[in-house]
Design an enzyme around this catalytic site. Structure first.
Site, PDB file in Angstrom:
ATOM      1  N   HIS A  24      34.674  50.256  97.674  1.00 16.24           N
ATOM      2  CA  HIS A  24      35.705  49.722  98.561  1.00 16.24           C
ATOM      3  C   HIS A  24      37.082  50.198  98.141  1.00 16.24           C
ATOM      4  CE1 HIS A  24      35.608  46.539  95.438  1.00 16.24           C
ATOM      5  NE2 HIS A  24      36.568  45.827  96.001  1.00 16.24           N
ATOM      6  N   HIS A  81      42.263  38.817  89.695  1.00 18.98           N
ATOM      7  CA  HIS A  81      43.069  39.633  90.624  1.00 18.98           C
ATOM      8  C   HIS A  81      44.503  39.144  90.597  1.00 18.98           C
ATOM      9  CE1 HIS A  81      38.867  39.943  91.962  1.00 18.98           C
ATOM     10  NE2 HIS A  81      39.173  41.080  92.547  1.00 18.98           N
ATOM     11  N   HIS A  91      31.921  40.462  94.975  1.00 25.96           N
ATOM     12  CA  HIS A  91      32.632  39.172  94.944  1.00 25.96           C
ATOM     13  C   HIS A  91      33.685  39.018  96.062  1.00 25.96           C
ATOM     14  CE1 HIS A  91      35.681  41.220  92.051  1.00 25.96           C
ATOM     15  NE2 HIS A  91      36.056  41.382  93.295  1.00 25.96           N
TER      16      HIS A  91
HETATM   17  C1  DHB Z   1      38.016  42.495  99.087  1.00 29.67           C
HETATM   18  C2  DHB Z   1      37.185  42.871  98.041  1.00 29.67           C
HETATM   19  C3  DHB Z   1      37.543  42.603  96.734  1.00 29.67           C
HETATM   20  O1  DHB Z   1      36.809  42.986  95.653  1.00 29.67           O
HETATM   21  C4  DHB Z   1      38.707  41.919  96.468  1.00 29.67           C
HETATM   22  O2  DHB Z   1      38.978  41.605  95.188  1.00 29.67           O
HETATM   23  C5  DHB Z   1      39.562  41.540  97.498  1.00 29.67           C
HETATM   24  C6  DHB Z   1      39.200  41.830  98.817  1.00 29.67           C
HETATM   25  C7  DHB Z   1      37.642  42.760 100.507  1.00 29.67           C
HETATM   26  O3  DHB Z   1      36.653  43.472 100.768  1.00 29.67           O
HETATM   27  O4  DHB Z   1      38.303  42.238 101.405  1.00 29.67           O
HETATM   28 FE    FE Z   2      37.826  42.474  93.669  1.00 29.16          FE
END
Ligand code: DHB
Ligand code: FE
Length: 280
Positions: free
Chosen positions: A193, A59, A12
């Site tokens: 990530h 978030h 996402h």
């Molecule tokens: C990114 C990925 C995420 O899941 C998020 O909530 C905010 C930023 C990113 O890869 O920049």
């Molecule tokens: Fe996220």
């Protein structure tokens, strides 16, 4: 009887929303990413779900760190795109389904899942980016959405096992709902990530792809993976993947993958995407 006809999983990343909203999908950086969703957009226009139970994480947009529900079910009639600091995304409001959400809340709580009921909340990129990836840029979203927000932001998030069990309870709730209804469950977030600290930018392709294999073929064992392995192998934000286990729990043990896609780079995140159906 209402039926869960498919499970969808997708990352996402907020920059994907920005690429769409600013007409950048054909840029060399973004083109291969959006190509991975062409099949999905065509597929969903044919199978036409009535309702999507969209498992995602907020978030710190709807919930500040003052109140952090572990599982929060959106029971409102509509949900506005959240302002995440640069104005709300220019996407349609998300139409909810209060009657069916109330049924879901009652059934889940009676199955001993003490979810939080939310009658008003804005929805951030965690929910709107998956909608955009699957439906493109329609004037109105062609589906009702019941948001299910999972805390993966503030330690401790729920275990993979608890998420998988919640999926099974959602299946029971849907199948105990009388009217004929085509329901999909989506799990969102991930894959590897890390947005902060010394390992910011971490991507783990091998681990991600093994995780996808296990989600498809052996979800019961995968559900027992401890938090620390997500942190170590997939980075601090890799824990978002537990939300895919909610989706997986709503399907049979044997599933087939109609579509599988994995792509790096997309901002800081390895993008994964699956469409699963029960095997028979
Ligand atoms: C990114 C990925 C995420 O899941 C998020 O909530 C905010 C930023 C990113 O890869 O920049
Ligand atoms: Fe996220």
């Amino acid at each position: 009887m209402a039926r869960i006809t498919a499970g969808v999983a997708t990352s996402h990343v907020p920059a994907i929303g920005a690429a769409l909203d600013n007409g950048r999908c054909a840029d060399p950086y973004w083109k291969p990413l959006f190509a991975g969703y062409e099949f999905s957009k065509d597929w969903i226009s044919r199978v036409k779900p009535d309702v999507v139970i969209l498992v995602y994480n907020d978030h710190a947009s709807a919930f500040s760190l003052d109140i952090v529900p572990t599982f929060a079910l959106g029971c409102a009639a509509s949900f506005a795109p959240a302002d995440e600091g640069w104005g709300p995304r220019p996407v349609p409001p998300v139409e909810g389904d209060p009657g069916r959400a109330a049924h879901l809340a009652q059934s889940l709580i009676q199955q001993d899942f003490d979810i939080t009921i939310v009658n008003r909340m804005d929805v951030d990129h965690g929910l709107t980016v998956p909608l955009s990836l699957m439906f493109g840029q329609p004037v109105l979203w062609p589906v009702r959405v019941i948001p299910l927000a999972v805390n993966v932001l503030l330690y401790p998030p729920p275990s993979g096992r608890r998420c998988h069990e919640l999926g099974k309870a959602i299946r029971h709730a849907i199948e105990s709902y009388d009217p004929d209804l085509n329901v999909q469950v989506w799990g969102t977030g991930g894959m590897s990530h890390q947005l902060q600290g010394q390992r910011a930018g971490l991507i783990n392709r091998d681990w991600d792809n093994q995780w996808l294999d296990r989600l498809i073929n052996d979800p019961e064992a995968l559900a027992r993976m401890p938090h620390i392995e997500y942190l170590r192998e997939a980075g601090s934000e890799g824990i978002e993947l537990v939300m895919w286990l909610v989706m997986r729990g709503t399907l049979d043990l044997k599933v087939r993958a109609l579509h599988r896609f994995y792509h790096v780079p997309a901002s800081n995140t390895a993008v994964g995407h699956l469409i699963l159906e029960n095997a028979i």
